[in-house]
Design a protein around this motif. Structure first.
Motif, PDB file in Angstrom:
ATOM      1  N   SER A 107       0.973  -1.331  -0.232  1.00  0.00           N
ATOM      2  CA  SER A 107      -0.146  -0.435  -0.141  1.00  0.00           C
ATOM      3  C   SER A 107       0.529   0.973  -0.162  1.00  0.00           C
ATOM      4  N   ILE A 108       0.516   2.197  -0.320  1.00  0.00           N
ATOM      5  CA  ILE A 108       0.880   3.377  -0.338  1.00  0.00           C
ATOM      6  C   ILE A 108      -0.299   3.862   0.244  1.00  0.00           C
ATOM      7  N   ALA A 109       0.085   5.282   0.731  1.00  0.00           N
ATOM      8  CA  ALA A 109      -0.190   6.968   1.423  1.00  0.00           C
ATOM      9  C   ALA A 109      -0.175   7.905   0.071  1.00  0.00           C
ATOM     10  N   ILE A 110      -1.530   8.665   0.670  1.00  0.00           N
ATOM     11  CA  ILE A 110      -1.765   9.800  -0.441  1.00  0.00           C
ATOM     12  C   ILE A 110      -2.365  10.452   0.266  1.00  0.00           C
ATOM     13  N   TYR A 111      -1.753  12.093   0.608  1.00  0.00           N
ATOM     14  CA  TYR A 111      -2.282  12.856   2.035  1.00  0.00           C
ATOM     15  C   TYR A 111      -2.617  13.847   1.131  1.00  0.00           C
ATOM     16  N   CYS A 112      -4.177  15.195   1.687  1.00  0.00           N
ATOM     17  CA  CYS A 112      -4.102  16.128   1.153  1.00  0.00           C
ATOM     18  C   CYS A 112      -3.802  17.020   2.421  1.00  0.00           C
ATOM     19  N   LEU A 117      -0.849  27.894   3.225  1.00  0.00           N
ATOM     20  CA  LEU A 117      -0.261  29.357   3.620  1.00  0.00           C
ATOM     21  C   LEU A 117      -1.324  29.462   5.051  1.00  0.00           C
ATOM     22  N   ASP A 118      -2.811  28.822   4.837  1.00  0.00           N
ATOM     23  CA  ASP A 118      -3.591  29.753   6.089  1.00  0.00           C
ATOM     24  C   ASP A 118      -4.571  30.328   5.774  1.00  0.00           C
ATOM     25  N   GLU A 119      -4.606  30.539   4.175  1.00  0.00           N
ATOM     26  CA  GLU A 119      -5.615  31.965   3.836  1.00  0.00           C
ATOM     27  C   GLU A 119      -6.417  31.784   4.455  1.00  0.00           C
ATOM     28  N   VAL A 120      -7.539  31.339   4.906  1.00  0.00           N
ATOM     29  CA  VAL A 120      -8.765  31.312   4.880  1.00  0.00           C
ATOM     30  C   VAL A 120      -9.221  31.007   6.028  1.00  0.00           C
ATOM     31  N   ASP A 121      -9.756  31.855   7.220  1.00  0.00           N
ATOM     32  CA  ASP A 121      -9.969  32.481   8.577  1.00  0.00           C
ATOM     33  C   ASP A 121     -11.053  30.961   8.661  1.00  0.00           C
ATOM     34  N   GLU A 122     -10.289  30.069   9.996  1.00  0.00           N
ATOM     35  CA  GLU A 122     -10.842  29.018   9.687  1.00  0.00           C
ATOM     36  C   GLU A 122     -11.481  28.635  11.091  1.00  0.00           C
ATOM     37  N   ILE A 123     -12.710  27.953  12.185  1.00  0.00           N
ATOM     38  CA  ILE A 123     -12.581  27.663  13.205  1.00  0.00           C
ATOM     39  C   ILE A 123     -11.957  26.734  13.854  1.00  0.00           C
ATOM     40  N   HIS A 124     -10.964  25.449  12.808  1.00  0.00           N
ATOM     41  CA  HIS A 124     -10.271  24.491  13.366  1.00  0.00           C
ATOM     42  C   HIS A 124      -8.957  24.345  12.135  1.00  0.00           C
ATOM     43  N   GLU A 125      -7.788  25.606  12.399  1.00  0.00           N
ATOM     44  CA  GLU A 125      -7.566  25.584  11.477  1.00  0.00           C
ATOM     45  C   GLU A 125      -6.546  24.811  10.935  1.00  0.00           C
ATOM     46  N   ASP A 126      -6.106  23.095  12.358  1.00  0.00           N
ATOM     47  CA  ASP A 126      -5.182  22.250  12.085  1.00  0.00           C
ATOM     48  C   ASP A 126      -5.708  21.060  11.623  1.00  0.00           C
ATOM     49  N   ASN A 127      -6.886  21.358  10.643  1.00  0.00           N
ATOM     50  CA  ASN A 127      -8.221  19.953  10.496  1.00  0.00           C
ATOM     51  C   ASN A 127      -8.042  20.359   8.783  1.00  0.00           C
ATOM     52  N   ASN A 128      -6.935  20.985   8.525  1.00  0.00           N
ATOM     53  CA  ASN A 128      -6.773  20.802   6.445  1.00  0.00           C
ATOM     54  C   ASN A 128      -6.162  19.926   6.144  1.00  0.00           C
ATOM     55  N   THR A 129      -5.462  18.520   6.963  1.00  0.00           N
ATOM     56  CA  THR A 129      -4.684  17.460   6.144  1.00  0.00           C
ATOM     57  C   THR A 129      -5.551  15.870   5.989  1.00  0.00           C
ATOM     58  N   ALA A 130      -5.461  15.270   4.954  1.00  0.00           N
ATOM     59  CA  ALA A 130      -5.988  13.874   5.142  1.00  0.00           C
ATOM     60  C   ALA A 130      -5.307  13.078   4.377  1.00  0.00           C
ATOM     61  N   TRP A 131      -5.450  12.024   4.794  1.00  0.00           N
ATOM     62  CA  TRP A 131      -4.922  10.558   3.843  1.00  0.00           C
ATOM     63  C   TRP A 131      -5.566   9.811   3.867  1.00  0.00           C
ATOM     64  N   GLY A 132      -5.498   8.802   2.165  1.00  0.00           N
ATOM     65  CA  GLY A 132      -5.864   7.474   2.004  1.00  0.00           C
ATOM     66  C   GLY A 132      -4.837   7.017   2.062  1.00  0.00           C
ATOM     67  N   GLU A 133      -5.279   5.766   2.582  1.00  0.00           N
ATOM     68  CA  GLU A 133      -4.490   4.318   1.564  1.00  0.00           C
ATOM     69  C   GLU A 133      -5.032   3.524   1.113  1.00  0.00           C
ATOM     70  N   ILE A 134      -3.976   3.766  -0.469  1.00  0.00           N
ATOM     71  CA  ILE A 134      -3.981   2.856  -1.624  1.00  0.00           C
ATOM     72  C   ILE A 134      -3.659   1.357  -1.485  1.00  0.00           C
ATOM     73  N   PHE A 135      -4.272   0.599  -1.594  1.00  0.00           N
ATOM     74  CA  PHE A 135      -4.048  -1.064  -1.297  1.00  0.00           C
ATOM     75  C   PHE A 135      -3.871  -1.549  -2.974  1.00  0.00           C
ATOM     76  N   LEU A 136      -2.254  -2.003  -3.170  1.00  0.00           N
ATOM     77  CA  LEU A 136      -1.726  -2.334  -4.831  1.00  0.00           C
ATOM     78  C   LEU A 136      -1.635  -3.508  -4.823  1.00  0.00           C
ATOM     79  N   ARG A 137      -1.614  -4.025  -6.411  1.00  0.00           N
ATOM     80  CA  ARG A 137      -1.924  -5.297  -6.388  1.00  0.00           C
ATOM     81  C   ARG A 137       0.386  -5.952  -7.341  1.00  0.00           C
TER      82      ARG A 137
END
Length: 140
Positions: A107-112, A117-137
């Motif tokens: 498997s590999i992990a792809i992050y988004c 650059l924190d250009e958008v004012d948000e309530i949860h500033e530390d909530n903008n990273t996600a990752w998905g695990e891609i299982f390989l054949r």
């Protein structure tokens, strides 16, 4: 990722799988190494305000990495989301082609990272990273 910060709030987390998002995937679902896939990432705005209200007419970066960017991951794609594309409570789909690296792991992990650059004012500033695990054949 409303549950991503649960450990910081003192809530229990059952392994890293709870921090895994199903909003990042590939087509085909289980690719082979060196196969070109379409990476899909669903971006959600949980706010009652559209992105136009937060950053009028300014695009927001979405950067994709192979591996954790906080630990030296490699950027594989960058796109911009126009403020008009993400309404209040809206969703936006990002798609791009990507060649799976020639790896021997299952498997590999792809992050988004959204708005790195924190250009958008948000309530949860530390909530903008996600990752998905891609299982390989791996078999021929």
């Amino acid at each position: 990722l409303p549950w991503r910060l649960d450990p910081d709030k003192g809530l229990a987390v059952v392994g890293d799988q709870q921090r895994l998002t199903r909003d990042i995937s590939t087509l085909p679902i289980q690719p082979r190494p060196r196969e070109t896939v379409t990476v899909q990432a669903r971006v959600s705005n949980f706010s009652l305000l559209g992105l136009d209200d937060a950053v009028p007419s300014e695009p927001v970066d979405a950067r994709f990495y192979l591996g954790d960017p906080a630990e030296g991951g490699t950027m594989i794609h960058m796109t911009q989301i126009a403020a008009s594309q993400l309404d209040a409570r809206g969703k936006f789909l990002i798609e791009f082609p990507y060649e799976i690296p020639d790896v021997s792991s299952s498997s590999i992990a792809i992050y988004c990272v959204l708005d790195p650059l924190d250009e958008v004012d948000e309530i949860h500033e530390d909530n903008n990273t996600a990752w998905g695990e891609i299982f390989l054949r791996l078999e021929p």
